[in-house]
Write an enzyme that holds these catalytic residues in place. Structure first.
Site, short mmCIF file in Angstrom:
data_model
loop_
_atom_site.label_atom_id
_atom_site.label_comp_id
_atom_site.label_asym_id
_atom_site.label_seq_id
_atom_site.Cartn_x
_atom_site.Cartn_y
_atom_site.Cartn_z
CG ASP A 181 -14.44 -117.20 -31.37
OD1 ASP A 181 -15.03 -117.53 -30.32
OD2 ASP A 181 -14.95 -116.46 -32.22
CG ASP A 194 -13.81 -111.75 -28.95
OD1 ASP A 194 -14.42 -112.81 -29.12
OD2 ASP A 194 -14.20 -110.65 -29.39
CE LYS A 246 1.79 -108.79 -29.42
NZ LYS A 246 2.80 -109.48 -30.26
CE1 TYR A 270 -12.82 -106.02 -28.72
CE2 TYR A 270 -13.89 -107.66 -27.36
CZ TYR A 270 -13.12 -107.33 -28.46
OH TYR A 270 -12.69 -108.31 -29.31
CG ASP A 299 2.66 -112.76 -30.81
OD1 ASP A 299 2.84 -112.94 -29.60
OD2 ASP A 299 3.50 -112.19 -31.54
#
Ligand code: NAD
Length: 367
Positions: free
Chosen positions: A252, A248, A192, A142, A224
């Site tokens: 959620d 993020d 990852k 980000y 993942d």
């Protein structure tokens, strides 16, 4: 010695409504437990824009830097949707996070037994769930450079860069290990490393920091797979440490395991100040809920649980934080519900203030 200081920034929409209940809880702790705070209040978001033309004044920013913890309600609302990007209410929040350098975002996902039916997962998978996601908040894709949309060979190309220094990974890892030490001493780091160099560095640095926390059982997981495991068997986790982007998404995902937005607290922590307390801001995960603003329908529990996190992580009052969480668990078990928690069985929902009333009564009963 002076009391620890709190700056309350209630913000917009339901922010002031839910924060009013937190103020009652703060008063209760002062009166009944002799835990007193010096509380000041100020404006943030649309409320600050209306008065000052900016979503956070320099004076308020300076105050936030000085206090022991900031409690924030929520910002934003339709009245501010068309403002210039630079003065949108969310900019106030981002400025606080950035200038206080709040690099560790703590998002607990806790499923109160009484609400287990609210989850989209089967009750036995989520009942009793209690996990903590520590998300790196100030770096990663980000913020990385280069970024932007360029033209290459007559074609638009969108670019963002995942960039992490080892210092950034390390300080977040220490926050996550410290958290694990206060809980069940299990930490799962997610990245990852199979396809990203930043993931390889992430895994290396977390492994190096582990040497300072031999009591913590450390595991690594590809993010993942982590997403899959969070919905398959979330109770296998205690603390999860992950980067800004994965955090993020994963937080959620974990949040929805617990049912309602009105139940989710959060904390954002930075480096220790001179008094040893971390720079800290506590806030509910939900927004300003313009659809129910001013109707006394808002669930104050997320904001109250955020204050419980402040007791635990800023003020070393873990037992009192547990007292508050137990009071909330008790009222939910007794059937207390705001509108967002009403099941198909119906009934009359409590108002925001009435939910505050029953929680205070449960706190009284805990003495
Ligand atoms: P929201 O979280 O405000 O609301 C989503 C839904 O959940 C609404 O139906 C709302 O009524 C309900 N809800 C949220 N909190 C609740 C509570 N405590 N009790 C009962 N119901 C609750 O998200 P949104 O509608 O997407 O955004 C509204 C505004 O809030 C926007 O301006 C957005 O930018 C802002 N926002 C702010 C923050 C923040 O301050 N941290 C976070 C998210 C959104």
């Amino acid at each position: 010695m002076s009391n620890p200081s709190l700056l309350i920034l209630a913000g917009d929409g339901i922010g002031p409504e839910v924060m009013d209940q937190v103020k009652r809880i703060i008063t209760w702790y002062g009166d009944k437990r002799d835990i007193k705070f010096d509380v000041s209040e100020d404006l943030v978001g649309g409320a600050a824009y209306d008065k000052h033309g900016v979503p956070l004044t320099d004076e308020t920013m300076a105050k936030a830097q000085e206090v022991d913890a900031v409690l924030l309600g929520a910002v934003g609302g339709p009245a501010y949707d068309n403002l210039d990007f630079s003065v949108k209410p969310e900019r106030g929040l981002l400025r606080l996070r950035k200038e206080m350098d709040l690099f560790a975002n703590l998002r607990p996902a806790q499923c109160f037994d009484a609400l287990a039916d609210f989850s989209s997962l089967k009750k036995d998978i989520v009942a009793g769930l209690d996990i903590m996601i520590v998300r790196e908040l100030t770096s990663g894709v980000y913020f990385g450079e280069p970024r932007g949309i360029h033209i290459e060979d007559n074609m638009r190309v969108g670019i963002n860069t995942q960039r992490y220094t080892e210092a950034e990974i390390e300080r977040g890892a220490r926050a996550a290990f410290d958290m694990a030490m206060k809980r069940n001493k299990k930490l799962c780091s997610m990245e990852k490393a199979n396809v990203m160099e930043s993931g390889i560095l992430w895994r290396d640095v977390v492994t190096e920091v582990h040497a300072d926390y031999p009591e913590v059982a450390l595991t690594h997981m590809y993010a993942d797979n982590g997403a899959m495991q969070l919905v398959r068997a979330p109770k296998q986790f205690d603390v999860i440490y992950t980067d800004n982007l994965f955090g993020d998404i994963l937080s959620d995902c974990a949040a929805m395991l617990t049912g309602s937005l009105g139940m989710l607290p959060s904390a954002s922590l930075g480096s220790p100040m001179a008094n040893g307390r971390p720079k800290a801001m506590y806030e509910p995960v939900h927004g300003s809920a313009p659809d129910i603003t001013g109707q006394s329908k808002a669930n104050p529990i997320a904001c109250i649980l955020s204050f419980a996190m402040a007791l635990r992580y800023s003020f070393d009052q873990g037992e009192e934080a547990t007292r508050l969480e137990n009071a909330i668990e008790k009222v939910l078990a007794d059937g207390a519900r705001t509108g967002d928690l009403m099941g198909p069985e119906g009934g009359k929902p409590l108002s925001t203030t009435e939910m505050g009333d029953v929680i205070l009564a449960a706190l009284d009963a805990s003495l």
